[in-house]
Design an enzyme around this catalytic site. Structure first.
Site, PDB file in Angstrom:
ATOM      1  N   CYS A  62      50.324  35.775  43.087  1.00 54.75           N
ATOM      2  CA  CYS A  62      51.085  36.052  41.864  1.00 54.75           C
ATOM      3  C   CYS A  62      51.272  37.562  41.729  1.00 54.75           C
ATOM      4  CB  CYS A  62      50.325  35.511  40.661  1.00 54.75           C
ATOM      5  SG  CYS A  62      51.084  35.941  39.086  1.00 54.75           S
ATOM      6  N   CYS A  65      49.047  38.906  38.612  1.00 63.05           N
ATOM      7  CA  CYS A  65      47.584  38.952  38.520  1.00 63.05           C
ATOM      8  C   CYS A  65      46.869  38.782  39.852  1.00 63.05           C
ATOM      9  CB  CYS A  65      47.098  37.892  37.531  1.00 63.05           C
ATOM     10  SG  CYS A  65      47.284  36.204  38.158  1.00 63.05           S
ATOM     11  N   CYS A 110      51.861  30.524  36.653  1.00 57.74           N
ATOM     12  CA  CYS A 110      50.548  30.891  37.158  1.00 57.74           C
ATOM     13  C   CYS A 110      49.500  30.487  36.130  1.00 57.74           C
ATOM     14  CB  CYS A 110      50.494  32.397  37.394  1.00 57.74           C
ATOM     15  SG  CYS A 110      48.842  32.996  37.772  1.00 57.74           S
ATOM     16  N   CYS A 113      47.520  33.808  34.617  1.00 58.88           N
ATOM     17  CA  CYS A 113      48.130  34.794  33.709  1.00 58.88           C
ATOM     18  C   CYS A 113      49.320  34.228  32.942  1.00 58.88           C
ATOM     19  CB  CYS A 113      48.560  36.042  34.473  1.00 58.88           C
ATOM     20  SG  CYS A 113      50.023  35.824  35.511  1.00 58.88           S
ATOM     21  N   CYS A 135      60.347  26.158  44.155  1.00 57.26           N
ATOM     22  CA  CYS A 135      61.259  27.289  44.250  1.00 57.26           C
ATOM     23  C   CYS A 135      60.688  28.389  43.359  1.00 57.26           C
ATOM     24  CB  CYS A 135      62.644  26.845  43.770  1.00 57.26           C
ATOM     25  SG  CYS A 135      63.968  27.799  44.473  1.00 57.26           S
TER      26      CYS A 135
HETATM   27 ZN   LIG Z   1      49.342  35.260  37.653  1.00 59.12          ZN
END
Ligand SMILES: [Zn+2]
Length: 172
Positions: A62, A65, A110, A113, A135
């Site tokens: 990510c 984070c 995510c 976060c 995607c």
């Molecule tokens: Zn994240």
């Protein structure tokens, strides 16, 4: 009214996040592009993701984070113009029903976060183990730790450059 419901829905999730920054803190941490995609569920021009055809082994983290989200083992060439994965690392994502833009889509964020990542499309007929296409909007790639250590021995000054992919989830 739809927008109002959506804000309430998301605020519940935000309270359970491990990494829970204010919007101002995110603005400092992220580039304007990253902030737009991850925090405002924005989209970028199609075809701008540099990892669309990236096939080297690695972990995709990510951009908000650093949480590992996908591995290169689940990446496949969907032909849709954006990076696609058939499954995420278990427990990495939070999944929502997204009813924006007059469609019902599966939105992925995510789990750590709350950053908006993209959408999942199912049953499109890809010959993958799950027949799912994740995607993804904004992630970055990192090489596996073992590989990295070897590289550091060889070239101590080499540092893996982590660039951000910003792509648009296909609506097809
Ligand atoms: Zn994240």
């Amino acid at each position: 009214m739809l927008r109002f419901s959506r804000i309430i829905f998301n605020s519940k999730v935000v309270n359970n996040l491990k990494m829970n920054l204010s919007e101002d803190e995110w603005k400092v941490k992220l580039s304007p592009e990253q902030f737009h995609v991850l925090r405002q569920k924005g989209t970028e021009r199609a075809g701008t993701g540099q990892y669309n055809k990236h096939s080297e082994e690695g972990v995709y983290n990510c951009a908000g984070c650093e949480t590992p989200l996908y591995t290169s083992k689940s990446k496949f060439n969907s032909g849709c113009g954006w990076p696609a994965f058939f499954e995420a690392i278990p427990g990495a994502l939070t999944i929502f029903e997204d009813r924006s833009h007059g469609m019902v889509r599966t939105e992925i964020c995510c789990k750590n976060c709350g950053g908006h990542l993209g959408h999942v499309f199912k049953g499109e007929g890809y010959s993958t183990p799950t027949d799912e296409r994740h995607c993804v909007n904004s992630i970055k790639v990192e090489q596996p730790r073992q590989q990295k250590q070897q590289q550091q021995k060889q070239q101590q000054q080499q540092q893996q450059q982590c660039d951000v992919i910003v792509i648009v989830a296909s609506t097809n």
